[in-house]
Design a protein around this motif. Structure first.
Motif, PDB file in Angstrom:
ATOM      1  N   SER A  94       0.821  -1.213   0.000  1.00  0.00           N
ATOM      2  CA  SER A  94       0.000   0.000   0.000  1.00  0.00           C
ATOM      3  C   SER A  94       0.859   1.269   0.000  1.00  0.00           C
ATOM      4  N   LEU A  95       2.120   1.139   0.414  1.00  0.00           N
ATOM      5  CA  LEU A  95       3.058   2.271   0.391  1.00  0.00           C
ATOM      6  C   LEU A  95       3.875   2.305  -0.890  1.00  0.00           C
ATOM      7  N   GLY A  96       3.619   1.341  -1.774  1.00  0.00           N
ATOM      8  CA  GLY A  96       4.345   1.288  -3.036  1.00  0.00           C
ATOM      9  C   GLY A  96       5.707   0.620  -2.929  1.00  0.00           C
ATOM     10  N   ILE A  97       5.922  -0.135  -1.861  1.00  0.00           N
ATOM     11  CA  ILE A  97       7.195  -0.823  -1.654  1.00  0.00           C
ATOM     12  C   ILE A  97       7.029  -2.287  -2.043  1.00  0.00           C
ATOM     13  N   THR A  98       7.889  -2.744  -2.937  1.00  0.00           N
ATOM     14  CA  THR A  98       7.787  -4.111  -3.451  1.00  0.00           C
ATOM     15  C   THR A  98       8.871  -5.003  -2.842  1.00  0.00           C
ATOM     16  N   PRO A  99       8.638  -6.320  -2.853  1.00  0.00           N
ATOM     17  CA  PRO A  99       9.689  -7.237  -2.404  1.00  0.00           C
ATOM     18  C   PRO A  99      10.983  -7.062  -3.208  1.00  0.00           C
ATOM     19  N   TYR A 100      10.851  -6.791  -4.498  1.00  0.00           N
ATOM     20  CA  TYR A 100      12.029  -6.570  -5.337  1.00  0.00           C
ATOM     21  C   TYR A 100      12.854  -5.395  -4.807  1.00  0.00           C
ATOM     22  N   GLN A 101      12.190  -4.300  -4.464  1.00  0.00           N
ATOM     23  CA  GLN A 101      12.897  -3.132  -3.933  1.00  0.00           C
ATOM     24  C   GLN A 101      13.621  -3.474  -2.631  1.00  0.00           C
ATOM     25  N   LEU A 102      12.953  -4.219  -1.762  1.00  0.00           N
ATOM     26  CA  LEU A 102      13.558  -4.566  -0.477  1.00  0.00           C
ATOM     27  C   LEU A 102      14.800  -5.439  -0.658  1.00  0.00           C
ATOM     28  N   ARG A 103      14.775  -6.309  -1.656  1.00  0.00           N
ATOM     29  CA  ARG A 103      15.920  -7.184  -1.916  1.00  0.00           C
ATOM     30  C   ARG A 103      17.053  -6.478  -2.654  1.00  0.00           C
ATOM     31  N   ASN A 104      16.734  -5.512  -3.479  1.00  0.00           N
ATOM     32  CA  ASN A 104      17.725  -4.946  -4.395  1.00  0.00           C
ATOM     33  C   ASN A 104      18.088  -3.491  -4.151  1.00  0.00           C
ATOM     34  N   ASP A 105      17.405  -2.827  -3.277  1.00  0.00           N
ATOM     35  CA  ASP A 105      17.687  -1.423  -2.975  1.00  0.00           C
ATOM     36  C   ASP A 105      18.045  -1.330  -1.487  1.00  0.00           C
ATOM     37  N   ALA A 106      19.345  -1.279  -1.212  1.00  0.00           N
ATOM     38  CA  ALA A 106      19.806  -1.286   0.181  1.00  0.00           C
ATOM     39  C   ALA A 106      19.211  -0.133   0.985  1.00  0.00           C
ATOM     40  N   CYS A 107      19.119   1.033   0.386  1.00  0.00           N
ATOM     41  CA  CYS A 107      18.555   2.190   1.097  1.00  0.00           C
ATOM     42  C   CYS A 107      17.092   1.963   1.453  1.00  0.00           C
ATOM     43  N   MET A 108      16.324   1.432   0.509  1.00  0.00           N
ATOM     44  CA  MET A 108      14.913   1.152   0.775  1.00  0.00           C
ATOM     45  C   MET A 108      14.780   0.111   1.879  1.00  0.00           C
ATOM     46  N   ASN A 109      15.636  -0.902   1.852  1.00  0.00           N
ATOM     47  CA  ASN A 109      15.602  -1.948   2.859  1.00  0.00           C
ATOM     48  C   ASN A 109      15.881  -1.379   4.248  1.00  0.00           C
ATOM     49  N   ILE A 110      16.924  -0.584   4.356  1.00  0.00           N
ATOM     50  CA  ILE A 110      17.284   0.008   5.645  1.00  0.00           C
ATOM     51  C   ILE A 110      16.212   0.981   6.121  1.00  0.00           C
ATOM     52  N   TYR A 111      15.724   1.811   5.216  1.00  0.00           N
ATOM     53  CA  TYR A 111      14.685   2.771   5.578  1.00  0.00           C
ATOM     54  C   TYR A 111      13.430   2.052   6.088  1.00  0.00           C
ATOM     55  N   THR A 112      13.042   0.999   5.391  1.00  0.00           N
ATOM     56  CA  THR A 112      11.842   0.254   5.785  1.00  0.00           C
ATOM     57  C   THR A 112      12.036  -0.409   7.146  1.00  0.00           C
ATOM     58  N   GLY A 113      13.205  -0.998   7.364  1.00  0.00           N
ATOM     59  CA  GLY A 113      13.488  -1.598   8.666  1.00  0.00           C
ATOM     60  C   GLY A 113      13.467  -0.569   9.777  1.00  0.00           C
ATOM     61  N   ALA A 114      14.058   0.587   9.523  1.00  0.00           N
ATOM     62  CA  ALA A 114      14.067   1.659  10.521  1.00  0.00           C
ATOM     63  C   ALA A 114      12.653   2.154  10.819  1.00  0.00           C
ATOM     64  N   TYR A 115      11.825   2.192   9.786  1.00  0.00           N
ATOM     65  CA  TYR A 115      10.430   2.617   9.962  1.00  0.00           C
ATOM     66  C   TYR A 115       9.698   1.674  10.924  1.00  0.00           C
ATOM     67  N   PHE A 116       9.850   0.368  10.697  1.00  0.00           N
ATOM     68  CA  PHE A 116       9.163  -0.596  11.566  1.00  0.00           C
ATOM     69  C   PHE A 116       9.751  -0.599  12.971  1.00  0.00           C
ATOM     70  N   LEU A 117      11.048  -0.396  13.096  1.00  0.00           N
ATOM     71  CA  LEU A 117      11.647  -0.293  14.422  1.00  0.00           C
ATOM     72  C   LEU A 117      11.119   0.946  15.150  1.00  0.00           C
ATOM     73  N   ALA A 118      10.963   2.050  14.428  1.00  0.00           N
ATOM     74  CA  ALA A 118      10.401   3.266  15.032  1.00  0.00           C
ATOM     75  C   ALA A 118       8.967   3.037  15.496  1.00  0.00           C
TER      76      ALA A 118
END
Length: 78
Positions: free
Chosen positions: A4-28
């Protein structure tokens, strides 16, 4: 939820910044719910549902992270 936020599994696997940002978001989110606690660290991995199974999963993950944290901290003081 991520879709729903426009984040795909492909982005999480292949875009290190997106992966870190998403993890930080859930930790927050976890810190906002439980404060800066091991329960929040566990929720980062095991989720936010409030039931006994998830509580156990949170505890197991938090213990693993605590063990790694202590090893790193001890190595810095040697």
């Amino acid at each position: 939820y991520l879709k729903s936020l426009g984040i795909t599994p492909y982005q999480l696997r292949n875009d290190a910044c997106m992966n870190i940002y998403t993890g930080a978001y859930f930790l927050a989110l976890a810190f906002n719910k439980w404060g800066v606690t091991w329960q929040a660290i566990g929720a980062y991995n095991a989720g936010f549902k409030n039931n006994e199974i998830q509580n156990k999963r949170r505890l197991i993950y938090a213990r693993k992270i605590n063990e790694v944290y202590r090893k790193i901290k001890n190595n810095q003081h040697q």
